[in-house]
Design a protein around this motif. Structure first.
Motif, PDB file in Angstrom:
ATOM      1  N   ASP A  15      39.365  35.576  41.210  1.00 41.91           N
ATOM      2  CA  ASP A  15      39.618  35.600  39.528  1.00 41.91           C
ATOM      3  C   ASP A  15      41.193  34.560  39.349  1.00 41.91           C
ATOM      4  O   ASP A  15      40.748  34.169  38.874  1.00 41.91           O
ATOM      5  CB  ASP A  15      40.831  37.048  39.417  1.00 41.91           C
ATOM      6  CG  ASP A  15      40.060  38.115  38.875  1.00 41.91           C
ATOM      7  OD1 ASP A  15      38.768  38.431  39.355  1.00 41.91           O
ATOM      8  OD2 ASP A  15      39.972  39.198  38.674  1.00 41.91           O
ATOM      9  N   ASN A  16      42.305  34.376  40.272  1.00 45.64           N
ATOM     10  CA  ASN A  16      43.225  33.065  40.939  1.00 45.64           C
ATOM     11  C   ASN A  16      43.496  32.975  41.641  1.00 45.64           C
ATOM     12  O   ASN A  16      44.948  33.560  42.866  1.00 45.64           O
ATOM     13  CB  ASN A  16      44.400  33.685  39.649  1.00 45.64           C
ATOM     14  CG  ASN A  16      45.452  33.024  38.914  1.00 45.64           C
ATOM     15  OD1 ASN A  16      45.728  31.301  40.017  1.00 45.64           O
ATOM     16  ND2 ASN A  16      46.151  32.862  38.323  1.00 45.64           N
ATOM     17  N   ARG A  71      36.133  36.710  34.000  1.00 44.25           N
ATOM     18  CA  ARG A  71      37.087  35.833  35.104  1.00 44.25           C
ATOM     19  C   ARG A  71      36.840  34.981  35.475  1.00 44.25           C
ATOM     20  O   ARG A  71      37.260  33.930  35.830  1.00 44.25           O
ATOM     21  CB  ARG A  71      38.375  36.747  35.972  1.00 44.25           C
ATOM     22  CG  ARG A  71      39.642  37.599  34.775  1.00 44.25           C
ATOM     23  CD  ARG A  71      40.655  38.225  35.028  1.00 44.25           C
ATOM     24  NE  ARG A  71      41.333  38.964  34.833  1.00 44.25           N
ATOM     25  CZ  ARG A  71      41.004  40.387  35.029  1.00 44.25           C
ATOM     26  NH1 ARG A  71      39.538  41.068  35.059  1.00 44.25           N
ATOM     27  NH2 ARG A  71      41.992  41.363  33.843  1.00 44.25           N
ATOM     28  N   ARG A  72      36.002  35.415  36.551  1.00 46.06           N
ATOM     29  CA  ARG A  72      34.756  34.957  37.596  1.00 46.06           C
ATOM     30  C   ARG A  72      34.283  33.293  37.051  1.00 46.06           C
ATOM     31  O   ARG A  72      33.469  33.762  36.062  1.00 46.06           O
ATOM     32  CB  ARG A  72      33.935  35.761  38.775  1.00 46.06           C
ATOM     33  CG  ARG A  72      34.817  36.352  39.543  1.00 46.06           C
ATOM     34  CD  ARG A  72      35.957  36.509  39.880  1.00 46.06           C
ATOM     35  NE  ARG A  72      35.860  35.691  41.215  1.00 46.06           N
ATOM     36  CZ  ARG A  72      35.084  36.383  42.293  1.00 46.06           C
ATOM     37  NH1 ARG A  72      35.073  37.528  42.341  1.00 46.06           N
ATOM     38  NH2 ARG A  72      34.643  35.664  43.432  1.00 46.06           N
ATOM     39  N   ASP A  73      34.591  32.736  37.959  1.00 50.31           N
ATOM     40  CA  ASP A  73      34.064  31.031  37.635  1.00 50.31           C
ATOM     41  C   ASP A  73      32.449  31.438  38.716  1.00 50.31           C
ATOM     42  O   ASP A  73      32.266  31.420  39.221  1.00 50.31           O
ATOM     43  CB  ASP A  73      34.158  29.614  38.443  1.00 50.31           C
ATOM     44  CG  ASP A  73      33.504  28.456  38.368  1.00 50.31           C
ATOM     45  OD1 ASP A  73      32.621  28.554  38.830  1.00 50.31           O
ATOM     46  OD2 ASP A  73      33.773  27.904  37.220  1.00 50.31           O
ATOM     47  N   LEU A  93      31.954  29.315  41.546  1.00 51.13           N
ATOM     48  CA  LEU A  93      32.152  30.117  42.716  1.00 51.13           C
ATOM     49  C   LEU A  93      31.994  31.389  42.841  1.00 51.13           C
ATOM     50  O   LEU A  93      31.942  31.542  44.002  1.00 51.13           O
ATOM     51  CB  LEU A  93      34.082  29.818  42.472  1.00 51.13           C
ATOM     52  CG  LEU A  93      34.483  28.100  42.510  1.00 51.13           C
ATOM     53  CD1 LEU A  93      36.524  28.378  42.228  1.00 51.13           C
ATOM     54  CD2 LEU A  93      34.102  27.722  43.273  1.00 51.13           C
ATOM     55  N   VAL A 122      29.057  39.296  36.907  1.00 45.16           N
ATOM     56  CA  VAL A 122      30.637  37.910  35.401  1.00 45.16           C
ATOM     57  C   VAL A 122      30.014  39.133  34.501  1.00 45.16           C
ATOM     58  O   VAL A 122      31.463  38.530  34.038  1.00 45.16           O
ATOM     59  CB  VAL A 122      29.364  36.891  35.059  1.00 45.16           C
ATOM     60  CG1 VAL A 122      30.328  36.071  33.847  1.00 45.16           C
ATOM     61  CG2 VAL A 122      29.351  35.850  36.181  1.00 45.16           C
TER      62      VAL A 122
END
Length: 286
Positions: free
Chosen positions: A262-263, A164-166, A169, A159
């Motif tokens: 990321d998305n 950006r990473r959850d 997840l 992180v």
């Protein structure tokens, strides 16, 4: 809700692990991950697409649950040969090949020599040109702190590397990319020999050699760039698109190099029209 089945294929003398999301009669998509990742990096994307397509995600040699090559051969052409072997061994009829980073380079090499095997090509945040600053940051991350006391420490470090990473997840993804040592510590599943002798100039030359085969790619190609990527810049996307006979490129907002992590939703928006155009008319597997 569908879960993948882990299958194993033997290509040459290498046993490779493949996540098969089922729907065997649907047009196939083969996903190829980047260096130091695993097939599970595509889980959210595959889960979203598996009702319409047959999604298969490969663990590259020396990654995930695939074997490590005795000779530590991780050349781009060798990985491309592995993917050809997967397509032929599983009798996949002209899949769309989706490759990210190292997997994208191998996909370029494959398509430049065997476009006849494919229906389309999606290249995610990579090209034959190497950006030293972006590449060096990733290499430093994977080479340092390879053994830690807990999975949570790996999550925290990841992180910090990519905010950006959850975390939830990311933790799930890391569970598939870590193994426990006899000491009780955790380390990566990937073969550390791939990074032990990282030589930037040698890497740059190997990547640049792909320009020789790029003009031979005869299948429709979509190039995807993470809008915040320091590895693959807009001018790189422009240059690669211009060198291909049938290509376009799109940018995914709120994403760096690892676009699918990321998305994932943005990546799906970017690639779905391409997949519909080139796969849905294909029908099922003959």
């Amino acid at each position: 809700f569908r879960l993948p089945v882990e299958r194993h294929v033997v290509v040459g003398r290498m046993r490779l692990s493949v996540l098969d999301w089922g729907n065997n009669d649907a047009p196939p998509i083969v996903f190829v991950h980047g260096g130091s990742l695993t097939a599970h990096t595509w889980d959210l994307v595959s889960l979203s697409l598996c009702d319409s397509y047959r999604c298969l995600a490969l663990d590259l040699r020396g990654h995930g649950d695939s074997e490590w090559p005795p000779d530590a051969d991780y050349r781009i052409d060798t990985i491309a040969h592995d993917v050809i072997g997967l397509i032929e061994t599983m009798d996949l009829h002209r899949p769309v090949l989706v490759g990210m980073s190292l997997g994208g380079l191998a996909s370029i090499a494959l398509a430049g020599r065997r476009s006849d095997l494919l229906r389309g090509l999606v290249i995610v945040d990579v090209g034959p040109d190497v950006r030293r600053e972006g590449a060096a940051r990733i290499i430093d991350f994977v080479r340092n702190d390879q053994e830690l006391d807990s999975i949570d420490q790996f999550v925290d470090r990841a992180v910090q590397f990519n905010a950006r990473r959850d975390p939830a997840l990311l933790r799930r993804s890391l569970l598939h990319n870590l193994r426990r040592l006899p000491t009780g510590k955790y380390t990566w599943k990937w073969d550390p020999r791939r990074h032990r002798d990282s030589d930037f100039e040698r890497m740059r030359a190997e990547h640049a050699s792909l320009w020789e085969v790029v003009p031979n790619i005869s299948v429709p190609t979509l190039i995807v760039r993470g809008a915040d990527s320091a590895v693959f810049l807009r001018e790189d996307a422009d240059r690669l698109t211009a060198a291909l006979p049938d290509a376009s490129w799109v940018e995914v907002a709120n994403a760096g190099h690892t676009v699918q992590g990321d998305n994932a939703g943005g990546l799906l928006e970017a690639i779905s029209p391409f997949l519909q155009r080139h796969l849905e008319s294909a029908g099922g597997v003959p």
